[in-house]
Design an enzyme around this catalytic site. Sequence first.
Site, PDB file in Angstrom:
ATOM      1  N   LYS A 138       0.863  -1.192   0.000  1.00  0.00           N
ATOM      2  CA  LYS A 138       0.000   0.000   0.000  1.00  0.00           C
ATOM      3  C   LYS A 138       0.889   1.228   0.000  1.00  0.00           C
ATOM      4  O   LYS A 138       2.014   1.183   0.495  1.00  0.00           O
ATOM      5  CB  LYS A 138      -0.893   0.020   1.253  1.00  0.00           C
ATOM      6  CG  LYS A 138      -2.158   0.817   1.071  1.00  0.00           C
ATOM      7  CD  LYS A 138      -3.236   0.006   0.365  1.00  0.00           C
ATOM      8  CE  LYS A 138      -4.533   0.751   0.245  1.00  0.00           C
ATOM      9  NZ  LYS A 138      -5.626  -0.155  -0.156  1.00  0.00           N
TER      10      LYS A 138
HETATM   11  P1  NAD Z   1     -12.937   7.677  -2.622  1.00  0.00           P
HETATM   12  O1  NAD Z   1     -11.887   8.692  -2.436  1.00  0.00           O
HETATM   13  O2  NAD Z   1     -13.463   7.443  -3.981  1.00  0.00           O
HETATM   14  O3  NAD Z   1     -14.173   7.999  -1.644  1.00  0.00           O
HETATM   15  C1  NAD Z   1     -13.990   8.203  -0.268  1.00  0.00           C
HETATM   16  C2  NAD Z   1     -15.315   8.593   0.349  1.00  0.00           C
HETATM   17  O4  NAD Z   1     -15.167   8.661   1.761  1.00  0.00           O
HETATM   18  C3  NAD Z   1     -15.824   9.959  -0.112  1.00  0.00           C
HETATM   19  O5  NAD Z   1     -17.212   9.890  -0.325  1.00  0.00           O
HETATM   20  C4  NAD Z   1     -15.530  10.851   1.094  1.00  0.00           C
HETATM   21  O6  NAD Z   1     -16.397  11.965   1.171  1.00  0.00           O
HETATM   22  C5  NAD Z   1     -15.767   9.867   2.222  1.00  0.00           C
HETATM   23  N1  NAD Z   1     -15.158  10.307   3.477  1.00  0.00           N
HETATM   24  C6  NAD Z   1     -13.904  10.792   3.681  1.00  0.00           C
HETATM   25  N2  NAD Z   1     -13.745  11.130   4.971  1.00  0.00           N
HETATM   26  C7  NAD Z   1     -14.906  10.859   5.589  1.00  0.00           C
HETATM   27  C8  NAD Z   1     -15.383  10.999   6.911  1.00  0.00           C
HETATM   28  N3  NAD Z   1     -14.591  11.482   7.871  1.00  0.00           N
HETATM   29  N4  NAD Z   1     -16.655  10.593   7.198  1.00  0.00           N
HETATM   30  C9  NAD Z   1     -17.452  10.093   6.244  1.00  0.00           C
HETATM   31  N5  NAD Z   1     -17.068   9.948   4.967  1.00  0.00           N
HETATM   32  C10 NAD Z   1     -15.819  10.325   4.652  1.00  0.00           C
HETATM   33  O7  NAD Z   1     -12.334   6.322  -2.008  1.00  0.00           O
HETATM   34  P2  NAD Z   1     -12.765   4.818  -2.361  1.00  0.00           P
HETATM   35  O8  NAD Z   1     -11.815   4.299  -3.369  1.00  0.00           O
HETATM   36  O9  NAD Z   1     -14.221   4.720  -2.570  1.00  0.00           O
HETATM   37  O10 NAD Z   1     -12.351   4.089  -1.000  1.00  0.00           O
HETATM   38  C11 NAD Z   1     -13.232   4.031   0.122  1.00  0.00           C
HETATM   39  C12 NAD Z   1     -12.780   2.914   1.044  1.00  0.00           C
HETATM   40  O11 NAD Z   1     -12.792   1.666   0.312  1.00  0.00           O
HETATM   41  C13 NAD Z   1     -11.351   3.040   1.578  1.00  0.00           C
HETATM   42  O12 NAD Z   1     -11.302   2.448   2.855  1.00  0.00           O
HETATM   43  C14 NAD Z   1     -10.527   2.211   0.604  1.00  0.00           C
HETATM   44  O13 NAD Z   1      -9.310   1.761   1.166  1.00  0.00           O
HETATM   45  C15 NAD Z   1     -11.511   1.061   0.398  1.00  0.00           C
HETATM   46  N6  NAD Z   1     -11.276   0.274  -0.818  1.00  0.00           N
HETATM   47  C16 NAD Z   1     -11.234   0.877  -2.041  1.00  0.00           C
HETATM   48  C17 NAD Z   1     -11.050   0.098  -3.175  1.00  0.00           C
HETATM   49  C18 NAD Z   1     -11.086   0.687  -4.558  1.00  0.00           C
HETATM   50  O14 NAD Z   1     -11.058  -0.089  -5.526  1.00  0.00           O
HETATM   51  N7  NAD Z   1     -11.164   1.978  -4.719  1.00  0.00           N
HETATM   52  C19 NAD Z   1     -10.858  -1.291  -3.047  1.00  0.00           C
HETATM   53  C20 NAD Z   1     -10.921  -1.870  -1.775  1.00  0.00           C
HETATM   54  C21 NAD Z   1     -11.126  -1.071  -0.675  1.00  0.00           C
END
Ligand code: NAD
Length: 452
Positions: free
Chosen positions: A136
């Site tokens: 990561k």
């Molecule tokens: P992203 O940047 O597209 O979206 C993040 C979201 O979280 C946004 O809507 C933001 O407003 C919200 N957020 C941020 N701080 C916040 C808070 N304090 N309270 C409430 N909401 C808050 O990110 P993503 O890619 O959708 O990732 C989200 C989660 O999923 C992370 O934990 C990431 O590690 C995990 N994840 C992502 C992927 C992927 O393919 N993108 C894969 C596996 C896991």
Amino acid sequence: MTANGTATIDAPRAPLTSNGSAPSAAARAGGGEHPKLFQRVRDQMDRAAEAIGLAPEVRTILSSPACEIGVNFPVKMDDGRVEMFSGYRVQHNNVLGPFKGGIRYHPDVSLDEVRALAAWMTIKCALVDIPFGGGKGGVQVDPSTLSRRELERMTRRFVYALGANIGPGYDVPAPDVNTDARTMAWIVDTYAATLPPQERFRALGVVTGKPVSAGGSVGREKATGQGVVDLIEMWAADQRCKVADLSYTVQGFGKVGSWAARILKDKGAKLLAVQDATGAIKAYTSAGLDADVLAEHVKKTGGVAGFAGAQATSREAFFATQADVFIPAALENQVTDETARLLQVRLVAEGANGPTTTEGDAVLRERHIAVLPDVLCNAGGVIVSYFEWLQNRSGAAWNAAEVDQRLREILERAYARVKQMAADKSLDWRDAAYAVALRRIEQVYGERGIFP
Ligand code: NAD
């Protein structure tokens, strides 16, 4: 020094500007700590290891990342100043294959957080049985404070600073919080520029999650959300109910949360409330919110706040919304002792990594709320990343139906393995998921031995 000669680091150096003045807003925003996150992963691994009598050497190896890279690098800002930024890449374990895991841009990125996220990738890839290890990366930055050109220069300079520590057969990043297909395209282009011209064709495989037109896979953008929905469907089938009859809430409406909601909309489930960094909203009626229209609003405004099709609500009221499923899809440490007591749901389907604290988990257990743990529930992203990596290596292009079907098959096998382990060893699903993953890693160490 670590195995490949890169210095191990404990903390970022204080960010400095080119003239030695006080750090900028972007730099000041950095440095938030999650002091206990990697320890939580270790404790979780220990619990599962204990339950299955794991070989002690495997537990010992996994208790420390194989390699930690910390870089401080300069970026030219639009107004001519130069700012220093701090970034990390943690390579936790690669016994199953190249290190694999996203790159995050967030002010709270810390070494401890990246360590934990890398270890979760090791467990996730082993659990779903794809030939990747865990890695990561992240940069301490609030990307909303940078222009598009500053963001591009920062990304390119970070990749340049990482140098040969990433590469198609070695360590393959992907999108995570605040990074996307465009970020991945910049990474490919920068990485390619560091190779001799004759070898640049290899550059495509340095990251996954690229735009489809630039070597990405169809279905990668929605893959994590798709996987979340596939697993909710499997859980619903076990409960003898249909997804169309379920209501749900989502925290985070970015890539994971919005795709999960849009796919659930197609299946007839009702979205009752959403919370993100900008605020919380709830539906006027039980007919729910339109996820597609909300996604458009978020694209335009940057968050769910102010969405005309809903009423504003508080964070507490959001957590207390009565629904069948809660999908955390934002950041770590959201389901705590306090918020887990507010939840009025039957299932927590963890789209985010590490959304539930140890205390939160205990409350969910006590309240008999089922959990689809992160390492299983959000594995769709890395599985389709694996498909993208395979397509880049073979020159093939799979179609959407093929991607969806192969994803579903892998998730069904993983779900069945976790269910079996939970039944055999009387474990909750998180412990069972870790136990399946640890057994897989133990098997390989048993066969290969430990050098020398
Ligand atoms: P992203 O940047 O597209 O979206 C993040 C979201 O979280 C946004 O809507 C933001 O407003 C919200 N957020 C941020 N701080 C916040 C808070 N304090 N309270 C409430 N909401 C808050 O990110 P993503 O890619 O959708 O990732 C989200 C989660 O999923 C992370 O934990 C990431 O590690 C995990 N994840 C992502 C992927 C992927 O393919 N993108 C894969 C596996 C896991």
